[in-house]
Design an enzyme around this catalytic site. Structure first.
Site, PDB file in Angstrom:
ATOM      1  N   CYS A  29      -3.908   0.408  -0.658  1.00  0.00           N
ATOM      2  CA  CYS A  29      -3.123   1.243   0.266  1.00  0.00           C
ATOM      3  C   CYS A  29      -1.912   1.848  -0.440  1.00  0.00           C
ATOM      4  O   CYS A  29      -1.627   3.025  -0.291  1.00  0.00           O
ATOM      5  CB  CYS A  29      -2.573   0.435   1.443  1.00  0.00           C
ATOM      6  SG  CYS A  29      -3.713  -0.733   2.156  1.00  0.00           S
ATOM      7  N   ASP A  30      -1.175   1.024  -1.162  1.00  0.00           N
ATOM      8  CA  ASP A  30       0.164   1.427  -1.605  1.00  0.00           C
ATOM      9  C   ASP A  30       0.310   1.617  -3.113  1.00  0.00           C
ATOM     10  O   ASP A  30       1.341   2.106  -3.571  1.00  0.00           O
ATOM     11  CB  ASP A  30       1.192   0.372  -1.144  1.00  0.00           C
ATOM     12  CG  ASP A  30       1.243   0.263   0.377  1.00  0.00           C
ATOM     13  OD1 ASP A  30       0.983   1.273   1.046  1.00  0.00           O
ATOM     14  OD2 ASP A  30       1.524  -0.826   0.888  1.00  0.00           O
ATOM     15  N   CYS A  41      -1.153  -4.783  -0.176  1.00  0.00           N
ATOM     16  CA  CYS A  41      -2.394  -4.009  -0.317  1.00  0.00           C
ATOM     17  C   CYS A  41      -2.257  -2.954  -1.413  1.00  0.00           C
ATOM     18  O   CYS A  41      -1.656  -1.901  -1.194  1.00  0.00           O
ATOM     19  CB  CYS A  41      -2.745  -3.352   1.017  1.00  0.00           C
ATOM     20  SG  CYS A  41      -4.221  -2.332   0.920  1.00  0.00           S
TER      21      CYS A  41
END
Ligand code: NDP
Length: 315
Positions: A141-142, A138
């Site tokens: 997200c990261d 992701c």
């Protein structure tokens, strides 16, 4: 647990942001919801490190800690959380039946499905070894953690294109590893990828091994599947974007789904083709797949369940 014959107002299947949000709303509406968490309580966020894009956590929060908060909030209003897995359903209605893996039968007037989706992984040992230490599924997200560092993205679909484009705004070089000589992504996404000067596409390229040490990922060994020639790429982040599988297998005899298995809901609602069965979160969303959007649809499902019970004069 359900006593023999008891019909629950609302059973929630799944315990990610969608399920817990549905639980908070259903519990506060006095529906006495019961939740079955599934095999991975907390869902996909349990394998995420820091979550920095969920509103209300200005300093960010660890994924598992956030899911503890969700659970605590749902339990505070009386949600009964069962650490069990629903393996079979019968939505013939009007009373829906569900069975746990151990064979216990549960009856419910409404069911909220929030079983989520699982990222597909390559399945090589080094991928597992460096999970959350450079390996991610992701970018939203990261990606931020790789700002200023080179990364690789695996895949040739819209997800891979989207992840590569997102990362190209943060990272000096994004190596896109495509196993064929063409991408499956839509033409417009491909055009954007090709236009981005810092996305380097490696055609016919597959991953042999992710290289790293105790600090995490330091590179990736790839090979050309036509010539078998190997090379190492100097990357600190390795994003796998080869698709997701919605966890909807047990509903296939009962609910409308698209060809990939995502549940079909009425646009703008959580209703499915079966009265009293509502779908939320990634099990019905292949576009956004964010904790906050999952939570939003969990709320919708609980409100739709409450209205259904009221309309049918069950509560
Ligand atoms: P897709 O199934 O469309 O694409 C998966 C990609 O990963 C393909 O290029 C596939 O290669 C490749 N792949 C699969 N397995 C491996 C493997 N083991 N090693 C290397 N490569 C592999 O998945 P997506 O998640 O990209 O998209 C799913 C759906 O969601 C699509 O319908 C897509 O259009 C949609 N979507 C829409 C978005 C939007 O509208 N903004 C954003 C994201 C997704 P191959 O082609 O060789 O099979």
């Amino acid at each position: 647990m359900s006593e023999n014959g008891h019909i629950h107002n609302c059973v929630i299947i799944g315990s990610g942001p969608a399920g817990y949000t549905a639980a908070v709303y259903a519990a506060r509406a006095n529906l006495n919801p019961i939740m079955y968490t599934g095999k991975d309580p907390g869902g996909q966020l349990m394998i995420t490190t820091d979550v920095e894009n969920y509103p209300g956590y200005p300093k960010g929060v660890r994924g598992p800690e956030m899911m503890d908060d969700f659970r605590e909030q749902a339990e505070r209003f009386g949600t009964k959380v069962n650490y069990d897995f629903i393996s079979k359903v019968d939505f013939n209605g009007p009373v829906h039946k569900l069975w746990t893996e151990g064979g216990e039968e549960i009856k419910a007037h409404t069911v909220v499905i929030s079983t989520g989706a699982s990222a597909k992984w390559l399945g090589i040992p080094s991928e597992q070894k460096f999970m959350n230490q450079g390996v991610s599924a992701c970018a939203v997200c990261d990606g931020f953690f790789y700002k200023g560092l080179n990364v690789a993205v695996v895949g040739g679909g819209d997800t891979a294109a989207e992840e590569a484009l997102y990362l190209s705004k943060l990272c000096p070089e994004v190596h896109l590893l495509v196993r064929r000589d063409e991408m499956r992504a839509s033409k417009i996404m491909q055009a954007r990828v090709e236009k981005a000067e810092n996305i380097i596409i490696h055609w016919h390229t597959e991953t042999k091994e992710i290289i790293g040490d105790e600090s995490g990922v330091t590179g990736v060994r790839v090979f050309n599947n036509q010539t078998q020639e190997e090379k190492d790429l100097d990357v600190k982040g390795f994003f796998v974007a080869i698709g997701h599988t919605p966890n909807t297998e047990i509903f296939k005899d009962w609910l409308d789904m698209d060809e990939a298995g995502y549940l079909v809901t009425t646009p703008g609602r959580s209703t499915t083709n079966r009265p009293g069965v509502f779908a939320s979160g990634d099990a019905q969303d292949k576009i956004y797949r964010q904790a906050v959007t999952a939570a939003g649809t969990g709320c919708m499902a609980a409100l739709d369940a409450e209205r259904y019970l009221t309309d049918k004069e069950i509560i």
